[in-house]
Enzyme design. Structure first.
Site, PDB file in Angstrom:
ATOM      1  N   LYS A 116      -1.623 -32.345 -36.498  1.00  0.00           N
ATOM      2  CA  LYS A 116      -0.663 -33.280 -35.928  1.00  0.00           C
ATOM      3  C   LYS A 116       0.183 -33.995 -36.975  1.00  0.00           C
ATOM      4  CE  LYS A 116      -3.170 -33.970 -31.615  1.00  0.00           C
ATOM      5  NZ  LYS A 116      -3.991 -32.773 -31.787  1.00  0.00           N
ATOM      6  N   GLU A 200      -0.966 -43.896 -33.801  1.00  0.00           N
ATOM      7  CA  GLU A 200       0.280 -43.905 -33.041  1.00  0.00           C
ATOM      8  C   GLU A 200       0.261 -45.062 -32.054  1.00  0.00           C
ATOM      9  OE1 GLU A 200       1.803 -39.284 -32.548  1.00  0.00           O
ATOM     10  OE2 GLU A 200       0.685 -40.238 -30.944  1.00  0.00           O
ATOM     11  N   HIS A 235      -8.112 -36.103 -20.635  1.00  0.00           N
ATOM     12  CA  HIS A 235      -7.108 -35.474 -21.498  1.00  0.00           C
ATOM     13  C   HIS A 235      -6.991 -33.970 -21.265  1.00  0.00           C
ATOM     14  CE1 HIS A 235      -6.843 -39.288 -23.612  1.00  0.00           C
ATOM     15  NE2 HIS A 235      -8.145 -39.263 -23.778  1.00  0.00           N
ATOM     16  N   ARG A 292       0.608 -20.969 -28.798  1.00  0.00           N
ATOM     17  CA  ARG A 292       0.011 -19.886 -28.008  1.00  0.00           C
ATOM     18  C   ARG A 292       0.597 -19.919 -26.614  1.00  0.00           C
ATOM     19  NH1 ARG A 292      -2.924 -23.089 -24.734  1.00  0.00           N
ATOM     20  NH2 ARG A 292      -3.960 -24.921 -25.627  1.00  0.00           N
TER      21      ARG A 292
END
Length: 491
Positions: A116, A200, A235, A292
């Site tokens: 990330k 974040e 999630h 992907r």
């Protein structure tokens, strides 16, 4: 074009890829673990080879064994599906060294976008908006405190190599940051062999919207209409749709062009998905890129009429993409529900076992991507996804109604499934109104739990009153929150 392709996966995604291979006249090769020897993907393949014992680390994650099978059977390419080795850059390199085409992006692009922190930097280089946060890795707790105070709580503490909800913590205060710091690093190290974390700003009630892209070797990158993936549990996405209820032509174009810029800067090839969070003002921010094919790719196929697996194979074979951006037309509305072998009444616990009876939905605008059949076993070793139900109709309201009808026709006996819960979602007032966000499912579950608790209290009060006035009576439990199908009730 390839003559023979090995599909390095199992279940519904392996079946899906094998079907495109057959339509293109390509010999499709399956691999299977000991418990998958009678799997549907084995039955659908032209050739099938054993790969090892049931645990994934002894079979589907064994890169050397998979490549050995590909060599022995003469496969020129390997399609990894999703999960397992699909985003493993070393596996892509191994394929390259053996002269076998990996149907996916180059390993360099996979490495850049697979973590990330580097991916956020690529997004900034591509002028793609990113969520406010640390510029890179956060080395220690004092630095984390400083960054969090600058951007303001709540914040998200994230593993750089994370995914699937692992290495992810919502932090509401400095006290929680201190409590979660070492735990998150340890989880990241255990799950991804990399303890690197960053911070974040936490967006409140964001939407999760993603853009499918595909690129060939000649610099052409095109994007597809967005997919709304906000209905998630822990999630993990459970329902997806296209287009998003909030997207207009302007937002769609801005997000699509941003995704293309990012893929271009990263030197991306083949299929991939750029994921964004969208706030209540419809500002979008880069979240990550999945290098992907996505589980939810069928909704894009339904609204465009294109076969994404076919495009993957063409791009991997070195052919130019046969379509341009102007050829991508959005038609109607598609919804996908993921059906899992889970018991919703027991906290969505896995429900492995034998499928004693099976009747899949059908009819106009209904597609089922399945990895099972009547008599098949759902093993304990892998992700418990059974199938995906995808529907299409001209408008969203009609598509939701069609999904409700399709789910009502779906009969599975012998195991518990998530079908009753999915049926309840299709009738939820917020879902029907398109008022979606990433914590909506958690709110629905909490609301259902409160109603369930209240109904128990009401039942007990009623029984107590009847006991005093009419004598002792049996107490009947309230109806389940998610009414089970007739077949499930008859088990």
């Amino acid at each position: 074009m390839f003559d023979k392709i090995l599909v390095a996966n199992r279940g519904e995604i392996a079946v899906r890829v094998l079907r495109s291979c057959r339509e293109m006249g390509i010999c499709g090769v399956a691999i299977y673990s000991d418990v998958d020897c009678a799997g549907l993907h084995v039955r659908k393949a032209d050739e099938a080879y054993p790969i090892g014992a049931a645990p994934a680390r002894e079979s589907y994650l064994c890169a050397d064994r998979i490549i050995d099978v590909a060599r022995r059977c003469g496969a020129q390419a390997i399609h990894p599906g999703y999960g397992f080795l699909a985003e493993n850059a070393e596996f892509a390199d191994q394929c390259l060294r053996e002269g076998i085409t990996f149907i996916g992006p180059p390993s360099g692009a996979m490495r850049l976008l697979g973590e990330k922190i580097p991916a956020r930097q690529i997004a900034r280089d591509a002028a793609v908006p990113t969520i406010p946060g640390s510029q890179g890795a956060v080395a220690d707790l004092p630095t984390a405190r400083s960054v969090a105070s600058q951007i303001g709580y709540p914040v998200m503490l994230k593993a750089s190599a994370g995914g699937g909800g692992k290495g992810l913590r919502l932090i509401q205060s400095e006290v929680e940051l201190q409590q979660s710091w070492e735990i998150t690093q340890a989880e990241a190290a255990a799950s991804f062999k990399d303890p690197t974390v960053f911070l974040e700003k936490c967006l409140r009630r964001p939407r999760h919207i993603e853009i499918q892209v595909i690129a060939d070797r000649y610099g052409k990158v095109i994007y597809f209409p967005e997919r709304e993936c906000s209905l998630q549990r822990r999630h993990q996405k459970i329902v997806e749709e296209s287009p998003s209820p909030i997207a207009d032509a302007v937002l769609r174009r801005k997000m699509g062009e941003a995704a293309v810029r990012l893929a271009t800067v990263a030197g991306y090839q083949n299929a991939g998905t750029v994921e964004f969070l969208v706030d209540e003002q419809h500002n979008f921010y880069f979240l990550e890129m999945n290098t992907r094919l996505q589980v939810e790719h069928p909704v894009t196929e339904m609204v465009t009429g294109l076969d994404l697996v076919r495009l993957q194979l063409l791009a991997a074979a070195g052919e130019k993409l046969p379509i341009d951006q102007k050829d991508i037309q959005l038609r109607g509305h598609a919804v996908e529900c993921r059906v899992y072998a889970e018991d919703a009444e027991s906290g969505f616990a896995p429900s492995p076992g034998r499928i004693d009876a099976l009747e899949e939905p059908a009819g106009p605008g209904v597609r089922v991507d399945s990895g099972v059949y009547q008599g098949a076993e759902i093993p304990v070793y892998y992700d418990p996804i059974i199938s995906k139900v995808i529907v299409w109709d001209s408008h969203r309201e009609q598509a939701l109604a069609r999904m409700s009808r399709a789910l009502s026709e779906y009969r599975i006996a012998g195991i518990r499934t998530s079908i009753p819960f999915l049926q309840s979602l299709m009738k939820d007032r917020d879902v029907m109104a398109g008022d979606l966000h990433t914590v909506l499912v958690a709110e629905i579950l909490a609301r259902e739990q409160r109603e369930h608790d209240d109904s128990w209290q009401h039942a007990l009060i009623a029984a107590s009153l009847m006991y005093h006035h009419r004598g002792r009576v049996p107490i009947q439990s309230p109806l389940n929150r998610w009414r089970l199908s007739v077949w499930e009730d008859e088990r």
